[in-house]
Design an enzyme around this catalytic site. Structure first.
Site, PDB file in Angstrom:
ATOM      1  CD  GLU A   1     -12.939  -4.845  -4.837  1.00 54.02           C
ATOM      2  OE1 GLU A   1     -13.317  -4.339  -5.969  1.00 54.02           O
ATOM      3  OE2 GLU A   1     -13.674  -4.907  -3.495  1.00 54.02           O
TER       4      GLU A   1
ATOM      5  CB  CYS B   1     -11.178   1.592 -10.031  1.00 51.46           C
ATOM      6  SG  CYS B   1     -11.571   1.386  -8.400  1.00 51.46           S
TER       7      CYS B   1
END
Length: 520
Positions: A272, A306
């Protein structure tokens, strides 16, 4: 922008969570290794600049001890029926409910996100425990019809072993729980290496988990923690064949380095990595609904998610209206101590992040961009930590080098497009990252084009909601340089298990597949 003074905060929540002035950095669940000669991480709150506590980093010997314990625990844990494993996760969820207020406060105090976001992060942990509990009874395989008579075929899923989890500072506990709770019900044991910027929240979680381990007389090693240098402890984990899967949240550079090492030993990874997320606003957008999504997406967690909205791609016909609305909204943002609930924006994680913020704005201006709001570094009473900035709005082009990068700070680039939505989608896809994306439109054709195979190339694509704030029920992750991994909901549980195809012959003959004849 409203500037608010720092409010006094009781630190009783630290005692409740078992956080001391000096803390050890590795544990297999019930006791802590007492190494003190590997360096000491001193943690200061980005909110106030106050010293919170320190952590003695783990040694290589500590790592070996923790992994050996986890390896033995796996031999026991994998034999526990999955619904029984789910029961343990349910109890962890109950403990998190009990500790939600102090743990959420610590998340806010140590990381700098608003108290509401800190509490929301713990709620996300609770939610994933509930999700994993249900999943413990749904680790489904499939049955297939065999071409051979009196044969049955099916596939099933088995535990992998030790699952390594490397988490980032911006979500210091939630992303760990996405991985650890699902891995636990799948029969895996967990080895957590948290960010060295936010280790105290990890220690608090280990203390909470320890209560459940004791109450159920479980072996040590099901949930393990190791806090140490990336160059030593991190590299040991990457190279360790006893750790078949490592889930990594971090930068693209970190992911590239880690995946190369893991792949060489034929390990598995969940990556990720970076995001450079955009919202498209077409002429058919509902601006009243869109503005809160854009602002929260851009300034929530001070731009350190993010999934933060970093680019706003606006049709030229509504560009001026959107810009005016944004300037008005930003002028009302309250910046200050994140433990004060009326504040919208807290600090960046540290002064290095502040430097990155200011340098990015300088780069944007050098390339021809125009900062139309914010960009200042705040100082004075209430801002003694030096980590507070005013979120910035920059008029820019998608082609700018700095726009192509992910700057982990509250900078929103306004990008104008003309023509139809396909031009906007081309801009949206015109970066190397591919995590989250969104479009605001009431035009069905535009929405469907955005969600089509020729539309957004991101792992997450939303219509009439922002890029930030994913629910745990869906698989979370992205494409391209975001890494391709998936965590949390949907069928992401399969990542934590090994797949096995089984064929059973319950007849008296031995026919071969494809009609092959072999006689002896």
């Amino acid at each position: 922008m409203e500037v608010l003074k720092e409010t006094e905060t009781s630190l009783d929540f630290l005692k409740v969570l078992g956080i001391k002035e000096k803390n050890y950095g590795s544990s297999s669940g019930l006791k802590w290794n007492e190494t003190t000669d590997q360096g000491e991480l001193k943690i200061f709150s980005p909110a106030t600049g106050e010293f919170i506590g320190s952590v003695y980093q783990a040694s290589e010997k500590d790592y070996e001890s923790v992994v050996a314990t986890a390896y033995e625990a796996f031999k026991v844990w994998r034999k526990v029926p999955a619904p029984k494993r789910g029961e343990i996760v349910r109890q962890i969820g109950l403990k998190l409910r009990q500790y939600k207020q102090p743990l959420g406060t610590l998340v806010s105090y140590e990381m700098g996100k608003s108290l509401q976001e800190g509490l929301g992060e713990v709620q996300e942990m609770i939610d994933i425990c509930d999700f994993a509990l249900g999943q413990s009874r749904q680790l489904y395989g499939f049955t297939m019809h065999s071409e051979r008579p009196n044969h049955r075929m099916y596939d099933q899923y088995h535990p992998l072993g030790i699952v390594g989890i490397v988490s980032a500072f911006n979500f210091p506990v939630a992303v760990w729980s996405w991985n650890s709770m699902l891995a636990a019900v799948c029969g895996d044991v967990n080895l957590w290496k948290p960010s060295s910027k936010t280790p105290l929240t990890a220690i608090a979680c280990q203390n909470i988990i320890g209560e459940v381990i004791r109450e159920n007389n479980l072996p040590e090693g099901i949930f393990s923690l190791v806090i140490g240098r990336g160059a030593t402890i991190g590299e040991m984990m990457l190279k360790d064949k006893r750790v078949p899967l490592i889930s990594i949240t971090g930068s693209t550079a970190v992911g590239q380095h880690a995946s190369e090492i893991i792949a060489k030993r034929f390990g598995k990874s969940i990556l990720e990595l970076g995001g450079n997320n955009a919202i498209i606003m077409t002429p058919d957008a509902d601006l009243k609904m869109a503005m809160p999504a854009v602002v929260f997406g851009a300034v929530g967690t001070a731009g350190q998610r993010c999934t933060t909205t970093r680019r706003l791609i606006i049709h030229e016909s509504i560009y001026d209206r959107v810009k005016e609305s944004l300037l008005k909204a930003y002028s009302g943002l309250k910046i200050g101590n994140p433990l004060e609930e009326k504040n919208h924006v807290g600090p960046l994680i540290d002064k290095s992040a502040v430097t990155m913020f200011t340098k990015a704005l300088e780069s944007a201006e050098k390339e021809g961009g125009r900062v139309i709001y914010g960009g200042q570094v705040l100082s004075g009473e209430g801002y003694e930590s030096g980590c507070y900035v005013v979120p910035a709005i920059v008029e820019a082009e998608n082609s700018y080098a700095i726009v192509q990068e992910e700057t982990f700070a509250p900078i929103l680039y306004l990008i104008k497009y003309s023509g139809d939505v396909t031009n906007a989608i081309e801009l949206q896809n015109g970066v190397v990252q591919g995590l989250s994306s969104a479009i605001f439109t009431n035009n069905l054709r535009e929405a469907e084009a955005f969600l089509s195979a020729a539309g957004s190339d991101c792992g997450i694509a939303n219509v009439n909601i922002g890029t930030s704030g994913a629910e745990i029920g869906g698989a979370f992750g992205g494409e391209k340089e975001t890494g391709g991994g998936r965590e949390s909901g949907s069928d992401a549980w399969k990542c934590y298990m090994r797949r096995q195809t089984n064929t059973i012959n319950y007849g008296t003959d031995l026919p071969l597949a494809q009609g092959i004849k072999f006689e002896i």
